[in-house]
Design a protein around this motif. Sequence first.
Motif, mmCIF file in Angstrom:
data_model
loop_
_atom_site.group_PDB
_atom_site.id
_atom_site.type_symbol
_atom_site.label_atom_id
_atom_site.label_comp_id
_atom_site.label_asym_id
_atom_site.label_seq_id
_atom_site.Cartn_x
_atom_site.Cartn_y
_atom_site.Cartn_z
ATOM 1 N N GLU A 35 27.248 16.087 79.691
ATOM 2 C CA GLU A 35 26.359 16.892 80.537
ATOM 3 C C GLU A 35 27.115 17.681 81.601
ATOM 4 O OE1 GLU A 35 26.948 12.986 82.554
ATOM 5 O OE2 GLU A 35 26.485 13.629 80.506
ATOM 6 N N SER A 36 28.331 17.276 81.937
ATOM 7 C CA SER A 36 29.099 17.978 82.970
ATOM 8 C C SER A 36 30.164 18.911 82.391
ATOM 9 C CB SER A 36 29.759 16.975 83.918
ATOM 10 O OG SER A 36 30.669 16.147 83.212
ATOM 11 N N ALA A 37 30.292 18.962 81.081
ATOM 12 C CA ALA A 37 31.334 19.780 80.451
ATOM 13 C C ALA A 37 30.909 21.248 80.402
ATOM 14 C CB ALA A 37 31.614 19.278 79.042
ATOM 15 N N LYS A 38 31.801 22.120 80.819
ATOM 16 C CA LYS A 38 31.552 23.558 80.762
ATOM 17 C C LYS A 38 32.031 24.178 79.457
ATOM 18 C CE LYS A 38 29.741 23.709 84.836
ATOM 19 N NZ LYS A 38 28.264 23.861 84.944
ATOM 20 N N SER A 39 32.902 23.469 78.758
ATOM 21 C CA SER A 39 33.381 23.945 77.456
ATOM 22 C C SER A 39 33.512 22.748 76.524
ATOM 23 C CB SER A 39 34.725 24.666 77.596
ATOM 24 O OG SER A 39 35.707 23.829 78.177
ATOM 25 N N ILE A 40 32.951 22.893 75.317
ATOM 26 C CA ILE A 40 32.914 21.804 74.337
ATOM 27 C C ILE A 40 33.308 22.364 72.981
ATOM 28 C CG2 ILE A 40 31.470 20.066 73.206
ATOM 29 C CD1 ILE A 40 29.602 20.150 75.628
ATOM 30 N N ILE A 41 34.136 21.629 72.253
ATOM 31 C CA ILE A 41 34.499 22.018 70.892
ATOM 32 C C ILE A 41 34.438 20.813 69.973
ATOM 33 C CG2 ILE A 41 36.986 21.685 71.277
ATOM 34 C CD1 ILE A 41 37.468 24.032 69.341
ATOM 35 N N ASP A 42 33.971 21.047 68.748
ATOM 36 C CA ASP A 42 34.090 20.091 67.660
ATOM 37 C C ASP A 42 34.876 20.788 66.557
ATOM 38 O OD1 ASP A 42 33.905 18.382 65.523
ATOM 39 O OD2 ASP A 42 31.783 17.912 65.811
ATOM 40 N N PRO A 43 36.158 20.457 66.377
ATOM 41 C CA PRO A 43 36.972 21.174 65.398
ATOM 42 C C PRO A 43 36.694 20.805 63.948
ATOM 43 C CG PRO A 43 38.284 19.503 66.502
ATOM 44 C CD PRO A 43 36.951 19.522 67.185
ATOM 45 N N MET A 44 35.859 19.792 63.717
ATOM 46 C CA MET A 44 35.388 19.440 62.373
ATOM 47 C C MET A 44 33.878 19.231 62.489
ATOM 48 S SD MET A 44 38.606 18.162 62.947
ATOM 49 C CE MET A 44 40.211 18.526 62.243
ATOM 50 N N VAL A 45 33.155 20.329 62.730
ATOM 51 C CA VAL A 45 31.794 20.266 63.265
ATOM 52 C C VAL A 45 30.744 19.825 62.254
ATOM 53 C CG1 VAL A 45 31.099 22.654 62.803
ATOM 54 C CG2 VAL A 45 30.240 21.486 64.854
ATOM 55 N N GLY A 46 31.030 19.905 60.950
ATOM 56 C CA GLY A 46 30.022 19.529 59.973
ATOM 57 C C GLY A 46 28.764 20.361 60.139
ATOM 58 N N SER A 47 27.617 19.702 60.199
ATOM 59 C CA SER A 47 26.349 20.406 60.367
ATOM 60 C C SER A 47 25.930 20.526 61.828
ATOM 61 C CB SER A 47 25.247 19.699 59.565
ATOM 62 O OG SER A 47 25.131 18.340 59.959
ATOM 63 N N GLY A 48 26.858 20.248 62.746
ATOM 64 C CA GLY A 48 26.584 20.451 64.163
ATOM 65 C C GLY A 48 25.949 19.279 64.873
ATOM 66 N N ASP A 49 25.977 18.098 64.244
ATOM 67 C CA ASP A 49 25.283 16.943 64.820
ATOM 68 C C ASP A 49 25.773 16.601 66.228
ATOM 69 O OD1 ASP A 49 23.843 16.646 62.483
ATOM 70 O OD2 ASP A 49 25.271 15.255 61.605
ATOM 71 N N LEU A 50 27.098 16.578 66.412
ATOM 72 C CA LEU A 50 27.614 16.152 67.708
ATOM 73 C C LEU A 50 27.420 17.220 68.781
ATOM 74 C CD1 LEU A 50 30.854 14.205 66.682
ATOM 75 C CD2 LEU A 50 28.611 13.301 67.336
ATOM 76 N N LEU A 51 27.468 18.485 68.412
ATOM 77 C CA LEU A 51 27.170 19.529 69.394
ATOM 78 C C LEU A 51 25.703 19.465 69.802
ATOM 79 C CD1 LEU A 51 29.199 22.635 68.150
ATOM 80 C CD2 LEU A 51 29.879 20.808 69.727
ATOM 81 N N GLN A 52 24.817 19.222 68.842
ATOM 82 C CA GLN A 52 23.398 19.034 69.177
ATOM 83 C C GLN A 52 23.221 17.840 70.107
ATOM 84 O OE1 GLN A 52 20.464 19.378 65.805
ATOM 85 N NE2 GLN A 52 22.354 19.499 64.621
ATOM 86 N N ALA A 53 23.957 16.765 69.829
ATOM 87 C CA ALA A 53 23.852 15.559 70.654
ATOM 88 C C ALA A 53 24.266 15.854 72.088
ATOM 89 C CB ALA A 53 24.708 14.449 70.060
ATOM 90 N N CYS A 54 25.313 16.654 72.257
ATOM 91 C CA CYS A 54 25.745 17.020 73.615
ATOM 92 C C CYS A 54 24.623 17.743 74.351
ATOM 93 C CB CYS A 54 26.987 17.904 73.548
ATOM 94 S SG CYS A 54 28.488 17.055 73.024
ATOM 95 N N LEU A 55 23.972 18.676 73.667
ATOM 96 C CA LEU A 55 22.867 19.402 74.288
ATOM 97 C C LEU A 55 21.713 18.470 74.622
ATOM 98 C CD1 LEU A 55 22.870 22.580 71.996
ATOM 99 C CD2 LEU A 55 23.813 22.396 74.308
ATOM 100 N N SER A 56 21.478 17.494 73.757
ATOM 101 C CA SER A 56 20.333 16.600 73.959
ATOM 102 C C SER A 56 20.515 15.665 75.145
ATOM 103 C CB SER A 56 20.055 15.789 72.687
ATOM 104 O OG SER A 56 21.053 14.810 72.481
ATOM 105 N N VAL A 57 21.777 15.443 75.573
ATOM 106 C CA VAL A 57 22.000 14.591 76.751
ATOM 107 C C VAL A 57 22.189 15.423 78.015
ATOM 108 C CG1 VAL A 57 22.962 12.721 75.363
ATOM 109 C CG2 VAL A 57 24.510 14.397 76.418
ATOM 110 N N GLY A 58 21.917 16.718 77.914
ATOM 111 C CA GLY A 58 21.907 17.545 79.122
ATOM 112 C C GLY A 58 23.044 18.526 79.264
ATOM 113 N N ALA A 59 23.928 18.641 78.271
ATOM 114 C CA ALA A 59 25.036 19.597 78.360
ATOM 115 C C ALA A 59 24.501 21.022 78.297
ATOM 116 C CB ALA A 59 26.034 19.368 77.230
ATOM 117 N N ARG A 60 25.024 21.864 79.165
ATOM 118 C CA ARG A 60 24.701 23.297 79.154
ATOM 119 C C ARG A 60 26.012 24.067 79.320
ATOM 120 N NH1 ARG A 60 21.087 21.200 77.337
ATOM 121 N NH2 ARG A 60 18.844 21.325 77.868
ATOM 122 N N PRO A 61 26.887 23.947 78.346
ATOM 123 C CA PRO A 61 28.221 24.535 78.489
ATOM 124 C C PRO A 61 28.195 26.058 78.393
ATOM 125 C CG PRO A 61 27.937 23.687 76.279
ATOM 126 C CD PRO A 61 26.708 23.267 77.052
#
Length: 242
Positions: A35-61
Amino acid sequence: MTVESLLNAGRKKQLGQYFADQRVGRLLAALAGAESAKSIIDPMVGSGDLLQACLSVGARPEKLVGIELDPVAVHHAYLALDGIEGVDLVLGDAFSTSLPPAQFDLVITNPPYIRYQSKGQVDGISVPTSAGVRSGLVRAITARKGLSEEDRELWCRIAKEYPGTSDIAVPAWILSAALVREGGVLAVVAPQAWLSRNYAQAVRRLLDSAFEIEFIVEDGDASWFDDAQVRTQLVVARRRAP
């Protein structure tokens, strides 16, 4: 319909794909302080599950980046993250494609577990070879302007030393760690055996040298990934200042 339901089991196994569901993803993202990260990367992102999870816990990078070599998976990531500002999804192999030059507050990933004995082509997708991954990894580390000379030497040495018999998750760990800024966080889904397998010594040495482990969470009931044959862990580590 999820991407998992569209892909047959044999294809997923050959590509080392074990997609993280939102329960696991949200736990990892929360432990990593997404939730406090301004920049986030998943270099093996698949279908985006972990990026979605970051957004769901309040991340607004300001920057949300994903790289994926499977066009079916990355298409679903596009759909899942449609309308989110700052998203950049790249179709390609993280070891050979151009990486963003800046370091990231959070690198979060569930790396594939491709054995190097796998076929060179899977459903039209080129599976990287052991030599190709290693050479690409060294090139990527050498190009990281966000690494000091000392750190670049350490990363390159480890990239050249890990056993060629290890699966692709080992160089994926090394690449992911190289993208983390000083004070930033590395968050990874890992097999439980990463603590004891000889081929993972390079990863442990890198973590000991440049990171502080903050959390290790075990998959106690072995139910996080129904199609996986080994138990998994969530590992969260913070990059040390020099």
